[in-house]
Design a protein around this motif. Structure first.
Motif, mmCIF file in Angstrom:
data_model
loop_
_atom_site.group_PDB
_atom_site.id
_atom_site.type_symbol
_atom_site.label_atom_id
_atom_site.label_comp_id
_atom_site.label_asym_id
_atom_site.label_seq_id
_atom_site.Cartn_x
_atom_site.Cartn_y
_atom_site.Cartn_z
ATOM 1 N N UNK A 166 0.846 -1.190 0.000
ATOM 2 C CA UNK A 166 0.000 0.000 0.000
ATOM 3 C C UNK A 166 0.885 1.244 0.000
ATOM 4 N N UNK A 167 0.500 2.247 -0.777
ATOM 5 C CA UNK A 167 1.180 3.539 -0.789
ATOM 6 C C UNK A 167 0.126 4.620 -0.578
ATOM 7 N N UNK A 168 0.116 5.190 0.616
ATOM 8 C CA UNK A 168 -0.900 6.174 0.970
ATOM 9 C C UNK A 168 -0.244 7.531 1.223
ATOM 10 N N UNK A 169 -0.759 8.559 0.583
ATOM 11 C CA UNK A 169 -0.308 9.929 0.829
ATOM 12 C C UNK A 169 -1.099 10.475 2.008
ATOM 13 N N UNK A 170 -0.407 10.735 3.113
ATOM 14 C CA UNK A 170 -1.070 11.132 4.347
ATOM 15 C C UNK A 170 -0.506 12.440 4.880
ATOM 16 N N UNK A 171 -1.297 13.084 5.740
ATOM 17 C CA UNK A 171 -0.918 14.351 6.351
ATOM 18 C C UNK A 171 -0.378 14.178 7.752
ATOM 19 N N UNK A 172 -0.455 15.249 8.538
ATOM 20 C CA UNK A 172 0.155 15.254 9.864
ATOM 21 C C UNK A 172 -0.520 14.313 10.858
ATOM 22 N N UNK A 173 -1.729 13.856 10.553
ATOM 23 C CA UNK A 173 -2.434 12.948 11.464
ATOM 24 C C UNK A 173 -2.039 11.490 11.261
ATOM 25 N N UNK A 174 -1.063 11.232 10.400
ATOM 26 C CA UNK A 174 -0.716 9.843 10.057
ATOM 27 C C UNK A 174 -0.351 9.021 11.289
ATOM 28 N N UNK A 175 0.440 9.587 12.205
ATOM 29 C CA UNK A 175 0.857 8.850 13.394
ATOM 30 C C UNK A 175 -0.321 8.394 14.231
ATOM 31 N N UNK A 176 -1.261 9.301 14.449
ATOM 32 C CA UNK A 176 -2.457 8.968 15.222
ATOM 33 C C UNK A 176 -3.286 7.916 14.507
#
Length: 215
Positions: A166-176
């Protein structure tokens, strides 16, 4: 130099982007702006920043793909991001790659089919929801601004082949989002800093296993 011009030149210098790819993306930009006047493909604010906010952002996941991938499924493609950008690159760099873009909005699917045809790229357009796809069809699953990681895991688990990624473009909430997903899933994951968003990452996941407690 404008931000758009700089972003376009930046992309043109990438070793995996050919002159033919740039020609396809130039046409894609024109088609996106033309169709946005009729249907809501991209926001008004983003129309003058397609290269900087969308094309460059989408293209950066190409080097993270498995080199032997043959079937790529892009979920919630919308205006074709990142699916059509990746397909434009693959047309020269990996012509055997089959790109499938998945979109539930029929009007956007009409755009995706038209854009792919005029760009001269082969793309399978599926007018359906991610959960309606057949199982075991993808070596790569991508998504951009579609859903939290836990939901993306659920969508991807069904359609990924055993060695799929999987390759997902994520923002700052990725860790949560990763912490929340780990409550119902086990997986291997790593994050690559985004080249276009100082708070963004490219999340690469594999070996998804569902916890039995997950509904």
């Amino acid at each position: 130099m404008s931000l758009e011009t700089e972003a376009r030149e930046n992309l043109a210098k990438r070793p995996y982007v050919s002159r033919e790819t740039m020609d396809r993306l130039d046409l894609y930009q024109q088609l996106t702006l033309k169709w946005t006047a009729k249907i809501n493909l991209v926001s008004k604010a983003a129309q003058g920043e397609l290269w900087a906010r969308h094309f460059l952002d989408s293209a950066q996941i190409w080097p993270l793909r498995p080199r032997n991938c043959k079937n790529w499924v892009d979920l919630g493609s919308g205006a074709g991001l990142p699916g059509l950008v990746i397909a434009a690159i693959a047309a020269d760099r990996s012509p055997d790659l089959q790109m499938t873009v998945v979109e539930s909005d029929a009007r956007k699917c009409a755009f995706l089919r038209t854009a792919a045809r005029e760009m001269g790229i082969t793309v399978q357009v599926e007018n359906c929801r991610a959960e309606d796809l057949a199982p075991d069809i993808a070596d790569v699953v991508s998504a951009r601004a579609l859903a939290p990681v836990s939901i993306l895991c659920r969508y991807s688990h069904k359609i990924l082949r055993n060695d799929g990624v999987c390759l997902f473009l994520k923002g700052k909430s990725c860790g949560t989002e990763l912490e929340q997903a780990a409550g119902n899933w086990s997986f291997l994951a790593d994050k690559t800093p985004s080249q276009t968003d100082p708070e963004g990452v490219i999340l690469r996941m594999k070996d998804l296993i569902r916890d039995r407690s997950d509904p």
